[in-house]
Motif scaffolding. Structure first.
Motif, PDB file in Angstrom:
ATOM      1  N   ASP A 102       1.042  -0.463   5.021  1.00 34.65           N
ATOM      2  CA  ASP A 102       0.400  -1.690   4.546  1.00 34.65           C
ATOM      3  C   ASP A 102       0.294  -2.748   5.638  1.00 34.65           C
ATOM      4  O   ASP A 102      -0.731  -3.437   5.749  1.00 34.65           O
ATOM      5  CB  ASP A 102       1.184  -2.274   3.363  1.00 34.65           C
ATOM      6  CG  ASP A 102       1.035  -1.458   2.104  1.00 34.65           C
ATOM      7  OD1 ASP A 102       0.272  -1.857   1.224  1.00 34.65           O
ATOM      8  OD2 ASP A 102       1.697  -0.403   2.008  1.00 34.65           O
TER       9      ASP A 102
ATOM     10  N   GLU B  29       6.806  -6.980   0.362  1.00 32.62           N
ATOM     11  CA  GLU B  29       7.121  -5.607   0.757  1.00 32.62           C
ATOM     12  C   GLU B  29       7.367  -4.691  -0.435  1.00 32.62           C
ATOM     13  O   GLU B  29       7.178  -3.465  -0.348  1.00 32.62           O
ATOM     14  CB  GLU B  29       8.351  -5.631   1.658  1.00 32.62           C
ATOM     15  CG  GLU B  29       8.688  -4.355   2.377  1.00 32.62           C
ATOM     16  CD  GLU B  29       9.942  -4.511   3.212  1.00 32.62           C
ATOM     17  OE1 GLU B  29      10.847  -3.667   3.078  1.00 32.62           O
ATOM     18  OE2 GLU B  29      10.029  -5.495   3.979  1.00 32.62           O
TER      19      GLU B  29
ATOM     20  N   TRP C 119       4.602  -2.350  -1.208  1.00 32.68           N
ATOM     21  CA  TRP C 119       4.097  -1.528  -0.112  1.00 32.68           C
ATOM     22  C   TRP C 119       4.339  -0.041  -0.378  1.00 32.68           C
ATOM     23  O   TRP C 119       5.328   0.354  -1.004  1.00 32.68           O
ATOM     24  CB  TRP C 119       4.776  -1.909   1.193  1.00 32.68           C
ATOM     25  CG  TRP C 119       4.226  -3.156   1.825  1.00 32.68           C
ATOM     26  CD1 TRP C 119       3.352  -4.053   1.274  1.00 32.68           C
ATOM     27  CD2 TRP C 119       4.535  -3.646   3.133  1.00 32.68           C
ATOM     28  NE1 TRP C 119       3.093  -5.076   2.157  1.00 32.68           N
ATOM     29  CE2 TRP C 119       3.810  -4.851   3.307  1.00 32.68           C
ATOM     30  CE3 TRP C 119       5.350  -3.195   4.172  1.00 32.68           C
ATOM     31  CZ2 TRP C 119       3.877  -5.599   4.483  1.00 32.68           C
ATOM     32  CZ3 TRP C 119       5.425  -3.939   5.335  1.00 32.68           C
ATOM     33  CH2 TRP C 119       4.694  -5.112   5.493  1.00 32.68           C
TER      34      TRP C 119
END
Length: 429
Positions: A258, A305, A308
């Motif tokens: 990502d 995150e 991700w």
């Protein structure tokens, strides 16, 4: 950069020191939160760590036994990785090498030390043959599986349509990058397409002008990337510069980060990455991670995150290990299982749709099972495609061509055993 590096190093030391004093199931991870591959290693390690922390907080561990998830930093160095293996193997029930190079070095040692290797989606593809590689597992899919699914995707599941076409294989000049070459070379010869290997040295990862000049000159129909860390960002940037069609550019599951794609934004639209995992932000396991780990401030991950691909793949990886542990505990009737008992558990995993639902992980990995002779599971996966701002699942569930892969696995495994004789062979009948 110095501050970031110092912070990362301190974080690793804190993780290792904190876990070293823990008691329970010792599952050391040979991590790489520093070095040229740190950007991709960090979210994976964060996901793995958070899943085990969640089990400890929610369930008291696995089967009521806490998990000691320590990390030993390798920086992706094979030499440091072997040192970490030796330093952590004492009471470990598993080793997680996190590098094809480290895996290849550790592989012969595990027969002597009798510690299972867990190398999810990496390592030596013939490790699928459990009769030869008794202690090695690369579930849920091998690099040859990934290469097969990529070829199936671009050919519409008919490799004869690739006849006369040219496929550039842009790969890290490292055991990881070279791993799929035997399968790809075999398929090129059988189906009549030209395979153009283009290696990228470790010192060239961020400056691939020479490689992309060759790609411009050769004008391949497709570019398949076997990249990692800084190589991925370098290749994607060069592809945009040279105006290579992004919908003809595909990567292995370690080339779908990502962070790299967010830096490209709209310019990366159309790029695809095969994946054995699929992000599911609304999965129950994500709610549990938030409740028991993230919201308590125990995670090293950032808010963004959590969605991700690599972070959630880290969850999947630790979930597979946890399932192997649980399978062994149930079979042997013991909580504090041994490495040998875990080996049995890892080769008797049966992750059905129903079991994945119980784990709160529906859709995050495809169902698969392992056996004495099948240490990979060959679960298949999905093609993820970047839409300019996020990844989308852009295919139905894909499966590798087992009829093409299995004979190569058996032959390569037999060749390895002969070259490393005497090598123990298990009777899987």
């Amino acid at each position: 950069m110095k501050k970031l590096t110092s912070f990362a190093a301190a974080a690793v030391m804190a993780i290792t020191a904190g876990a070293a004093s823990a008691e329970g199931l010792s599952t050391p991870n040979l991590s790489y939160r520093t070095g040229p591959f740190a950007a991709t290693g960090i979210p994976l390690m964060n996901g793995q760590r958070d899943y085990m922390l969640m089990l400890n907080a929610r369930d008291g561990g696995i089967g009521g036994v806490p998990v000691d998830f320590s990390e030993c930093e390798t920086g992706y160095s094979t030499e440091k990785g072997v040192e970490c293996y030796e330093a952590t193997k004492g009471d470990a029930i598993v080793t997680q090498p996190w590098s094809t190079g480290i895996t290849l070095q550790v592989l012969p040692k595990t027969n002597v030390d009798e510690i299972p290797i867990l190398a999810p989606g990496y390592g030596f593809s013939p490790m699928a043959d459990g009769s030869v590689f008794n202690w090695a597992f690369n579930m849920p899919g091998s690099y040859w599986d990934a290469a097969s699914m990529i070829l199936n995707e671009i050919s519409g599941n008919d490799l004869s349509t690739l006849s006369g076409q040219k496929i550039a294989f842009l790969h890290l000049d490292h055991p990881f990058g070279k791993e799929p070459l035997p399968f790809l070379e075999n398929m090129a010869e059988e189906h009549g397409f030209e395979l153009l290997p283009i290696p990228v040295g470790l010192k060239e990862m961020q400056n691939q002008s020479a490689q992309w000049l060759q790609i411009r000159r050769e004008r391949p129909d497709y570019v398949v990337m076997w990249g990692w860390g800084a190589m991925n960002a370098g290749a994607l940037t060069e592809a945009v510069k040279t105006r290579y069609p992004m919908d003809q550019f595909l990567g292995v599951w370690w080339s779908g980060h990502d962070g790299d794609m967010e830096a490209l934004g709209e310019a990366g639209t159309g790029y695809r990455s095969i994946s054995y995992s699929a992000p599911q932000p609304d999965a129950q396991v994500m709610a549990d991670i938030r409740e028991y780990v993230f919201d308590k401030g125990d995670s090293l991950a950032t808010e963004s995150e959590l969605d991700w691909v690599f972070y959630q793949r880290g969850l999947v990886i630790s979930a597979m290990l946890a399932e192997g542990i649980k399978t062994a505990q149930d079979h042997f009737g013991e909580g504090e299982i041994t490495a040998s008992q875990l080996r049995w558990g890892l080769e008797n995993i049966n992750l059905t749709d129903e079991r994945l639902a119980e784990m709160g992980m529906t859709g995050m990995v495809a169902p698969f099972s392992t056996s004495c002779s099948n240490h990979t599971g060959h679960a298949g996966g999905w093609m993820l495609q970047w839409n300019g701002s996020e990844w989308e699942v852009a295919s139905d569930h894909l499966m590798p061509d087992s009829e093409a892969i299995r004979p190569l696995e058996v032959a390569a495994a037999a060749e390895y055993a002969e070259a490393n004789a005497p090598w123990p062979i298990a009777d899987c009948e």
